[in-house]
Design a protein around this motif. Structure first.
Motif, PDB file in Angstrom:
ATOM      1  N   LEU A  69       0.898  -1.335   0.073  1.00 30.92           N
ATOM      2  CA  LEU A  69       0.028   0.026   0.121  1.00 30.92           C
ATOM      3  C   LEU A  69       0.741   1.385   0.127  1.00 30.92           C
ATOM      4  N   ARG A  70       1.896   1.113   0.695  1.00 31.99           N
ATOM      5  CA  ARG A  70       3.062   2.575   0.597  1.00 31.99           C
ATOM      6  C   ARG A  70       3.502   2.623  -0.729  1.00 31.99           C
ATOM      7  N   ASN A  71       3.703   1.576  -1.327  1.00 32.69           N
ATOM      8  CA  ASN A  71       4.383   1.617  -2.812  1.00 32.69           C
ATOM      9  C   ASN A  71       3.308   2.182  -3.795  1.00 32.69           C
ATOM     10  N   LEU A  72       2.141   1.602  -3.277  1.00 29.59           N
ATOM     11  CA  LEU A  72       0.874   2.244  -4.184  1.00 29.59           C
ATOM     12  C   LEU A  72       0.717   3.736  -4.093  1.00 29.59           C
ATOM     13  N   SER A  73       0.873   4.217  -2.737  1.00 31.27           N
ATOM     14  CA  SER A  73       0.660   5.575  -2.598  1.00 31.27           C
ATOM     15  C   SER A  73       1.565   6.442  -3.129  1.00 31.27           C
ATOM     16  N   PHE A  74       2.895   5.970  -2.890  1.00 28.75           N
ATOM     17  CA  PHE A  74       4.000   6.470  -3.444  1.00 28.75           C
ATOM     18  C   PHE A  74       3.830   6.613  -5.184  1.00 28.75           C
ATOM     19  N   GLU A  76       0.956   6.647  -6.706  1.00 24.20           N
ATOM     20  CA  GLU A  76      -0.019   7.554  -7.140  1.00 24.20           C
ATOM     21  C   GLU A  76       0.320   9.062  -7.060  1.00 24.20           C
ATOM     22  N   ILE A  77       1.270   9.212  -6.112  1.00 18.50           N
ATOM     23  CA  ILE A  77       2.077  10.576  -5.893  1.00 18.50           C
ATOM     24  C   ILE A  77       2.643  10.967  -7.320  1.00 18.50           C
ATOM     25  N   CYS A  78       3.563  10.103  -7.749  1.00 17.75           N
ATOM     26  CA  CYS A  78       4.119  10.296  -8.937  1.00 17.75           C
ATOM     27  C   CYS A  78       3.401  10.274 -10.120  1.00 17.75           C
ATOM     28  N   TYR A  79       2.124   9.457 -10.266  1.00 13.47           N
ATOM     29  CA  TYR A  79       1.311   9.466 -11.361  1.00 13.47           C
ATOM     30  C   TYR A  79       0.765  10.644 -11.750  1.00 13.47           C
ATOM     31  N   THR A  80       0.144  11.228 -10.533  1.00 15.59           N
ATOM     32  CA  THR A  80      -0.688  12.409 -10.866  1.00 15.59           C
ATOM     33  C   THR A  80       0.121  13.530 -10.895  1.00 15.59           C
ATOM     34  N   SER A  81       1.289  13.639 -10.604  1.00 19.34           N
ATOM     35  CA  SER A  81       2.370  14.632 -10.570  1.00 19.34           C
ATOM     36  C   SER A  81       3.108  14.714 -12.110  1.00 19.34           C
ATOM     37  N   VAL A  82       2.896  13.651 -12.618  1.00 22.05           N
ATOM     38  CA  VAL A  82       3.369  13.475 -14.162  1.00 22.05           C
ATOM     39  C   VAL A  82       2.598  14.531 -14.841  1.00 22.05           C
ATOM     40  N   ASN A  83       1.178  14.551 -14.806  1.00 20.58           N
ATOM     41  CA  ASN A  83       0.383  15.153 -15.744  1.00 20.58           C
ATOM     42  C   ASN A  83      -0.332  16.573 -15.343  1.00 20.58           C
ATOM     43  N   VAL A 105       8.907  12.638 -22.584  1.00 18.59           N
ATOM     44  CA  VAL A 105       9.159  12.313 -21.135  1.00 18.59           C
ATOM     45  C   VAL A 105       7.937  11.943 -20.377  1.00 18.59           C
ATOM     46  N   GLN A 106       6.867  12.866 -20.814  1.00 19.10           N
ATOM     47  CA  GLN A 106       5.512  12.921 -20.053  1.00 19.10           C
ATOM     48  C   GLN A 106       4.862  11.314 -20.592  1.00 19.10           C
ATOM     49  N   THR A 107       4.919  10.905 -21.733  1.00 19.48           N
ATOM     50  CA  THR A 107       4.239  10.067 -22.206  1.00 19.48           C
ATOM     51  C   THR A 107       5.003   8.632 -21.504  1.00 19.48           C
ATOM     52  N   TYR A 108       6.307   8.685 -21.522  1.00 15.58           N
ATOM     53  CA  TYR A 108       7.015   7.594 -20.614  1.00 15.58           C
ATOM     54  C   TYR A 108       6.592   7.381 -19.506  1.00 15.58           C
ATOM     55  N   PHE A 109       6.854   8.318 -18.702  1.00  9.66           N
ATOM     56  CA  PHE A 109       6.392   8.312 -17.262  1.00  9.66           C
ATOM     57  C   PHE A 109       5.019   7.936 -16.977  1.00  9.66           C
ATOM     58  N   THR A 110       3.968   8.312 -17.842  1.00 12.52           N
ATOM     59  CA  THR A 110       2.591   8.077 -17.589  1.00 12.52           C
ATOM     60  C   THR A 110       2.276   6.606 -17.884  1.00 12.52           C
ATOM     61  N   PHE A 111       3.242   6.128 -18.872  1.00 13.19           N
ATOM     62  CA  PHE A 111       2.954   4.535 -19.107  1.00 13.19           C
ATOM     63  C   PHE A 111       3.804   3.633 -17.995  1.00 13.19           C
TER      64      PHE A 111
END
Length: 317
Positions: A69-74, A76-83, A105-111
């Motif tokens: 869950l800690r990994n998932l939360s981290f 999600e922080i990165c995921y939403t911060s990409v876009n 770069v944005q495409t790469y990190f999103t996927f």
């Protein structure tokens, strides 16, 4: 005067940026959208940071389930911060351009992050399967070494999958319009801007996406099949309810994430609709990271207990 073919060749060589059209071109909506997504982004960061801190400081949450869950939360922080920050910048400044490199770069990190989440959710499903179906073997099957290996494998799977996706798309030539009808650099609208026949690239992207989405999804289905069989074998209704409650939060998160992602990326290309797709993308890039900490907070007794101890300033046990 340049001919049509010469203009296309010129655009191929000189294209250095894209224009993200965003969610709406209505000037009077820009401020409303900015403050709406700013509030959502702030709540998302706060909620996931709280989950990370709780699972770190409370010994009762030092278990494999909360490690994932800690990994998932981290993630999600990165995921939403990409876009979202780029979307907020575009809404505030009105400048909707993004460089070619920035778009890649944005495409790469999103996927990368999206693919990693698929496998991380599968790892969490396996954890629930072992906890419910093989409780006596749980300490061995879900040791710290195993958990770390599953987490690393989840992150690496997204890393390699996204590298292939991004390479296939951004080695193509782009010509004509540089306007992307989206709020971030997503692959389907990018393919619409590519020159020539893109059917092979579209098929390759689709096949890779199908493999990396369906493989962890099959693992999740197998885990929950075993879980359901075990739960049905419990004689008391109270026991069945208590057992199912330990994995209900994860099941909701899986449904939200996979439901929107599958509709978006595993549908036929002929059904592509720019306006509907970008609003659907909001669900797994913005709404899902917002809801995940809320789901795990309100539907999880251990997390609620840790929050209560902090609120009442009681020592952790």
């Amino acid at each position: 005067m340049l001919t049509g073919k010469e203009r296309i060749l010129q655009n191929r060589t000189k294209l250095s940026e894209f224009i993200l059209l965003g969610l709406s071109n209505e000037a009077n909506l820009q401020s409303t959208l900015f403050f709406t997504f700013l509030v959502i982004y702030t709540i998302t960061l706060a909620g996931n940071i709280i989950i990370i801190l709780l699972t770190l400081v409370d010994p009762a949450l030092h278990t494999p389930m909360y490690f994932f869950l800690r990994n998932l939360s981290f993630l999600e922080i990165c995921y939403t911060s990409v876009n979202v920050p780029k979307m907020l910048e575009n809404l505030l400044s009105g400048n909707k351009t993004i460089s070619f490199l920035g778009c890649a770069v944005q495409t790469y990190f999103t996927f990368f992050l999206g693919g990693s989440e698929c496998f991380l959710l599968a790892s969490m499903a396996y954890d629930r399967y072992v906890a419910i179906c093989k409780p006596l073997h749980y300490p061995v099957l879900m040791s710290r070494k195993v958990c770390l290996g599953l987490a690393v494998a989840s992150w690496l799977s997204g890393f390699f999958m996204s590298f292939g996706h991004t390479s296939m798309v951004f080695t193509m030539s782009f010509c004509g319009s540089n306007e992307i009808n989206h709020f971030f650099c997503d692959i389907p609208p990018l393919l619409k801007l590519a020159c020539g026949d893109t059917s092979r690239t579209e098929m390759a992207v689709f096949v890779v996406a199908m493999i990396f989405v369906t493989l962890p999804f099959i693992l999740i289905l197998m885990s929950y099949t075993g879980i359901i069989v075990t739960i049905l074998g419990i004689s008391s209704s109270e026991g069945r309810k208590k057992t199912f409650s330990t994995c209900s939060s994860h099941l909701i998160v899986v449904t939200l994430f996979y439901g929107s992602a599958c509709i978006m990326y595993l549908k036929p290309n002929s059904t592509y609709s720019p306006n509907s797709d970008k609003y659907l993308s909001l669900f797994y890039t913005v709404v899902s990271p917002l809801l995940n900490p809320i789901i795990y907070s309100f539907r999880n007794k251990e997390v609620k207990g840790a929050l209560r101890r902090i609120w009442e300033r009681k020592p952790f046990r």
